[in-house]
Design a protein around this motif. Structure first.
Motif, PDB file in Angstrom:
ATOM      1  N   HIS A 113      52.064  46.536 -24.759  1.00  0.00           N
ATOM      2  CA  HIS A 113      53.022  47.554 -25.225  1.00  0.00           C
ATOM      3  C   HIS A 113      52.510  48.300 -26.448  1.00  0.00           C
ATOM      4  CE1 HIS A 113      55.795  45.789 -22.365  1.00  0.00           C
ATOM      5  NE2 HIS A 113      55.716  44.619 -22.969  1.00  0.00           N
ATOM      6  N   TRP A 114      51.209  48.533 -26.492  1.00  0.00           N
ATOM      7  CA  TRP A 114      50.633  49.276 -27.615  1.00  0.00           C
ATOM      8  C   TRP A 114      50.561  50.766 -27.333  1.00  0.00           C
ATOM      9  CZ3 TRP A 114      45.799  45.726 -28.908  1.00  0.00           C
ATOM     10  CH2 TRP A 114      46.276  44.538 -29.497  1.00  0.00           C
ATOM     11  N   GLY A 115      50.810  51.155 -26.116  1.00  0.00           N
ATOM     12  CA  GLY A 115      50.654  52.549 -25.749  1.00  0.00           C
ATOM     13  C   GLY A 115      49.195  52.869 -25.455  1.00  0.00           C
ATOM     14  N   ASP A 116      48.948  54.080 -25.030  1.00  0.00           N
ATOM     15  CA  ASP A 116      47.596  54.525 -24.701  1.00  0.00           C
ATOM     16  C   ASP A 116      46.840  54.838 -25.986  1.00  0.00           C
ATOM     17  OD1 ASP A 116      45.298  55.613 -23.703  1.00  0.00           O
ATOM     18  OD2 ASP A 116      46.276  57.182 -22.537  1.00  0.00           O
ATOM     19  N   PRO A 117      45.723  54.140 -26.258  1.00  0.00           N
ATOM     20  CA  PRO A 117      44.973  54.424 -27.482  1.00  0.00           C
ATOM     21  C   PRO A 117      44.328  55.798 -27.475  1.00  0.00           C
ATOM     22  CG  PRO A 117      43.753  52.899 -26.082  1.00  0.00           C
ATOM     23  CD  PRO A 117      45.129  53.043 -25.478  1.00  0.00           C
ATOM     24  N   GLY A 118      44.238  56.411 -26.311  1.00  0.00           N
ATOM     25  CA  GLY A 118      43.720  57.775 -26.220  1.00  0.00           C
ATOM     26  C   GLY A 118      42.241  57.845 -25.890  1.00  0.00           C
ATOM     27  N   VAL A 119      41.868  58.972 -25.313  1.00  0.00           N
ATOM     28  CA  VAL A 119      40.475  59.191 -24.916  1.00  0.00           C
ATOM     29  C   VAL A 119      39.555  59.182 -26.127  1.00  0.00           C
ATOM     30  CG1 VAL A 119      38.895  60.848 -23.844  1.00  0.00           C
ATOM     31  CG2 VAL A 119      41.163  60.500 -22.873  1.00  0.00           C
ATOM     32  N   ALA A 120      40.037  59.739 -27.247  1.00  0.00           N
ATOM     33  CA  ALA A 120      39.203  59.823 -28.446  1.00  0.00           C
ATOM     34  C   ALA A 120      38.779  58.436 -28.923  1.00  0.00           C
ATOM     35  CB  ALA A 120      39.953  60.553 -29.558  1.00  0.00           C
ATOM     36  N   PHE A 121      39.743  57.522 -28.996  1.00  0.00           N
ATOM     37  CA  PHE A 121      39.438  56.167 -29.477  1.00  0.00           C
ATOM     38  C   PHE A 121      38.468  55.455 -28.547  1.00  0.00           C
ATOM     39  CE2 PHE A 121      40.287  51.588 -29.610  1.00  0.00           C
ATOM     40  CZ  PHE A 121      40.068  51.334 -30.955  1.00  0.00           C
ATOM     41  N   THR A 122      38.755  55.493 -27.232  1.00  0.00           N
ATOM     42  CA  THR A 122      37.885  54.782 -26.291  1.00  0.00           C
ATOM     43  C   THR A 122      36.496  55.395 -26.251  1.00  0.00           C
ATOM     44  OG1 THR A 122      38.783  56.126 -24.473  1.00  0.00           O
ATOM     45  CG2 THR A 122      39.786  53.989 -24.853  1.00  0.00           C
ATOM     46  N   ALA A 123      36.401  56.705 -26.426  1.00  0.00           N
ATOM     47  CA  ALA A 123      35.088  57.357 -26.440  1.00  0.00           C
ATOM     48  C   ALA A 123      34.274  56.938 -27.657  1.00  0.00           C
ATOM     49  CB  ALA A 123      35.258  58.878 -26.414  1.00  0.00           C
ATOM     50  N   ILE A 124      34.930  56.880 -28.804  1.00  0.00           N
ATOM     51  CA  ILE A 124      34.221  56.525 -30.036  1.00  0.00           C
ATOM     52  C   ILE A 124      33.750  55.072 -30.002  1.00  0.00           C
ATOM     53  CG2 ILE A 124      34.476  56.158 -32.522  1.00  0.00           C
ATOM     54  CD1 ILE A 124      34.152  59.042 -31.842  1.00  0.00           C
ATOM     55  N   ILE A 125      34.631  54.136 -29.616  1.00  0.00           N
ATOM     56  CA  ILE A 125      34.219  52.730 -29.663  1.00  0.00           C
ATOM     57  C   ILE A 125      33.156  52.425 -28.603  1.00  0.00           C
ATOM     58  CG2 ILE A 125      36.435  52.018 -30.614  1.00  0.00           C
ATOM     59  CD1 ILE A 125      37.120  50.789 -27.898  1.00  0.00           C
ATOM     60  N   GLN A 126      33.077  53.254 -27.566  1.00  0.00           N
ATOM     61  CA  GLN A 126      32.022  53.061 -26.569  1.00  0.00           C
ATOM     62  C   GLN A 126      30.647  53.257 -27.188  1.00  0.00           C
ATOM     63  OE1 GLN A 126      32.034  55.760 -23.200  1.00  0.00           O
ATOM     64  NE2 GLN A 126      31.052  54.253 -21.885  1.00  0.00           N
ATOM     65  N   LEU A 127      30.583  54.040 -28.263  1.00  0.00           N
ATOM     66  CA  LEU A 127      29.311  54.229 -28.957  1.00  0.00           C
ATOM     67  C   LEU A 127      28.803  52.899 -29.510  1.00  0.00           C
ATOM     68  CD1 LEU A 127      30.035  57.538 -30.929  1.00  0.00           C
ATOM     69  CD2 LEU A 127      28.840  57.266 -28.749  1.00  0.00           C
ATOM     70  N   GLY A 128      29.724  51.991 -29.856  1.00  0.00           N
ATOM     71  CA  GLY A 128      29.319  50.668 -30.322  1.00  0.00           C
ATOM     72  C   GLY A 128      28.600  49.901 -29.237  1.00  0.00           C
ATOM     73  N   SER A 129      29.086  50.017 -27.996  1.00  0.00           N
ATOM     74  CA  SER A 129      28.434  49.346 -26.870  1.00  0.00           C
ATOM     75  C   SER A 129      27.064  49.953 -26.593  1.00  0.00           C
ATOM     76  CB  SER A 129      29.317  49.452 -25.616  1.00  0.00           C
ATOM     77  OG  SER A 129      30.508  48.722 -25.780  1.00  0.00           O
ATOM     78  N   ILE A 130      26.972  51.273 -26.717  1.00  0.00           N
ATOM     79  CA  ILE A 130      25.686  51.944 -26.507  1.00  0.00           C
ATOM     80  C   ILE A 130      24.673  51.460 -27.545  1.00  0.00           C
ATOM     81  CG2 ILE A 130      24.508  54.167 -26.572  1.00  0.00           C
ATOM     82  CD1 ILE A 130      27.180  55.408 -25.606  1.00  0.00           C
ATOM     83  N   ALA A 131      25.105  51.407 -28.803  1.00  0.00           N
ATOM     84  CA  ALA A 131      24.210  50.937 -29.867  1.00  0.00           C
ATOM     85  C   ALA A 131      23.765  49.505 -29.618  1.00  0.00           C
ATOM     86  CB  ALA A 131      24.909  51.048 -31.218  1.00  0.00           C
ATOM     87  N   ALA A 132      24.684  48.668 -29.136  1.00  0.00           N
ATOM     88  CA  ALA A 132      24.379  47.252 -28.903  1.00  0.00           C
ATOM     89  C   ALA A 132      23.336  47.066 -27.816  1.00  0.00           C
ATOM     90  CB  ALA A 132      25.659  46.497 -28.546  1.00  0.00           C
ATOM     91  N   VAL A 133      23.481  47.772 -26.697  1.00  0.00           N
ATOM     92  CA  VAL A 133      22.534  47.589 -25.594  1.00  0.00           C
ATOM     93  C   VAL A 133      21.156  48.120 -25.956  1.00  0.00           C
ATOM     94  CG1 VAL A 133      23.065  49.755 -24.351  1.00  0.00           C
ATOM     95  CG2 VAL A 133      22.282  47.746 -23.084  1.00  0.00           C
ATOM     96  N   ILE A 134      21.111  49.222 -26.716  1.00  0.00           N
ATOM     97  CA  ILE A 134      19.815  49.745 -27.163  1.00  0.00           C
ATOM     98  C   ILE A 134      19.176  48.787 -28.162  1.00  0.00           C
ATOM     99  CG2 ILE A 134      18.686  51.610 -28.449  1.00  0.00           C
ATOM    100  CD1 ILE A 134      20.718  53.532 -27.225  1.00  0.00           C
ATOM    101  N   TRP A 135      19.979  48.247 -29.057  1.00  0.00           N
ATOM    102  CA  TRP A 135      19.503  47.275 -30.041  1.00  0.00           C
ATOM    103  C   TRP A 135      18.953  46.038 -29.341  1.00  0.00           C
ATOM    104  CZ3 TRP A 135      23.373  44.116 -33.525  1.00  0.00           C
ATOM    105  CH2 TRP A 135      22.635  43.287 -34.381  1.00  0.00           C
ATOM    106  N   PHE A 136      19.716  45.504 -28.390  1.00  0.00           N
ATOM    107  CA  PHE A 136      19.310  44.268 -27.711  1.00  0.00           C
ATOM    108  C   PHE A 136      18.020  44.460 -26.924  1.00  0.00           C
ATOM    109  CE2 PHE A 136      19.237  40.924 -24.602  1.00  0.00           C
ATOM    110  CZ  PHE A 136      19.830  39.840 -25.222  1.00  0.00           C
ATOM    111  N   PHE A 137      17.884  45.592 -26.259  1.00  0.00           N
ATOM    112  CA  PHE A 137      16.737  45.812 -25.373  1.00  0.00           C
ATOM    113  C   PHE A 137      15.684  46.737 -25.982  1.00  0.00           C
ATOM    114  CE2 PHE A 137      20.052  44.591 -22.283  1.00  0.00           C
ATOM    115  CZ  PHE A 137      19.375  43.582 -21.625  1.00  0.00           C
ATOM    116  N   TRP A 138      15.694  46.885 -27.308  1.00  0.00           N
ATOM    117  CA  TRP A 138      14.779  47.831 -27.935  1.00  0.00           C
ATOM    118  C   TRP A 138      13.320  47.514 -27.609  1.00  0.00           C
ATOM    119  CZ3 TRP A 138      14.711  52.514 -29.399  1.00  0.00           C
ATOM    120  CH2 TRP A 138      13.663  53.003 -30.194  1.00  0.00           C
TER     121      TRP A 138
END
Length: 302
Positions: A60-85
């Motif tokens: 029941h938190w409501g939709d966090p919005g496209v902006a939030f999900t798009a921004i935090i996805q950058l964390g996943s991108i950074a992680a996979v590049i970091w791990f497999f650098w």
């Protein structure tokens, strides 16, 4: 776990009287938790898009919005590049060396070309969706019922790949054609709830790759597509603005996503060295069934 997330959360967040759901304004705890959800589900074969839609609704938190999900996805991108650098550097430098020496049978060249060719299908079909389906974010394919069906379908497909896959080839026996076929499988990720990592892992098992090898190449293959998707969503988010989300929430959510993405990658690669994917098959089946049940009984709005 799916049923727990969907039905046993009333004590954590209860809608205010006279309101269907709470405001989508996120506090620090919510941002960290959604970053955890993004980080864990992005690389495990269980679909991050499905969980980022279902979990906030269930809480029941409501939709966090496209902006939030798009921004935090950058964390996943950074992680996979970091791990497999180191892998990225090895593949890129090795591919150029192979071209210079005309050694087109080298593993690095095969992997590099496989990744490039394997990325083309999802970019092509992704652009078609952008062009011809203007409001894809609100299409029936993104309904909870559709997400549930996609989860169940992928659990069955992964189960079949586990059953008939030979698993007699490691990463050193990877060929360009493997990248192309896994790239086609990756296109299933354009259907919300299917999971990019789940689709490519399943394709790798069908091709006879060992589980850990299929997962490792799946991550490498996913770097261009995840990055392109993240940049595209970020562009859209910047155009629509960040209403309802504070800068602090964005930062902690992104950091949370990065940390848990890195941990989930490391865990999955180690897990698949000695285990099958049965736990994910069961989870996806339970997750999809729980969503359909919750929708049918009014616990969630489709």
């Amino acid at each position: 776990m799916a049923i727990l997330l969907l039905t046993a959360t009333a004590t954590l967040a209860t809608p205010a009287a006279g309101s269907d759901k709470l405001s989508a304004d996120l506090n620090i705890f919510q941002a960290i938790f959604l970053g955890l959800v993004q980080g864990v589900t992005e690389f495990l074969p269980i679909s991050s898009s499905a969980h980022l839609k279902v979990v906030p609704e269930a809480l029941h938190w409501g939709d966090p919005g496209v902006a939030f999900t798009a921004i935090i996805q950058l964390g996943s991108i950074a992680a996979v590049i970091w791990f497999f650098w180191s892998d990225i550097v090895t593949v890129v430098t090795g591919a150029f060396t192979a071209i210079g020496q005309k050694d087109y049978r080298s593993l690095e060249f095969q992997m590099a070309v496989g990744i490039v060719l394997g990325t083309i299908p999802i970019v092509f079909f992704g652009l078609l969706i952008k062009i011809y389906i203007k409001d894809f974010d609100h299409s029936p394919l993104r309904s909870l019922g559709a997400l549930a069906c996609a989860s169940i379908f992928m659990s069955i497909l992964l189960g079949i790949s586990e059953r008939i896959g030979r698993r007699d080839r490691d990463l050193h026996k990877l060929k360009i054609i493997d990248g192309m076929w896994m790239g086609l499988g990756q296109c299933l990720a354009l259907i919300p709830g299917c999971s990019r990592s789940g689709a490519t892992l399943t394709a790798g098992l069908f091709l006879g790759l060992e589980r850990a090898a299929a997962a490792r190449f799946s991550f490498l293959l996913g770097i261009p597509s995840i990055t392109l998707a993240g940049v595209s969503e970020l562009k859209s988010a910047l155009e629509t603005g960040f209403s309802g989300v504070s800068v602090v929430s964005l930062i902690v959510g992104t950091l949370s996503a990065a940390v848990f993405s890195y941990l989930s990658i490391a865990w999955l690669l180690k897990f698949l060295q000695t285990n099958n994917t049965f736990i994910f098959i069961c989870y996806r089946l339970a997750f999809g069934t729980a969503i359909l049940t919750a929708v049918a009984f009014g616990g969630l709005i489709n």
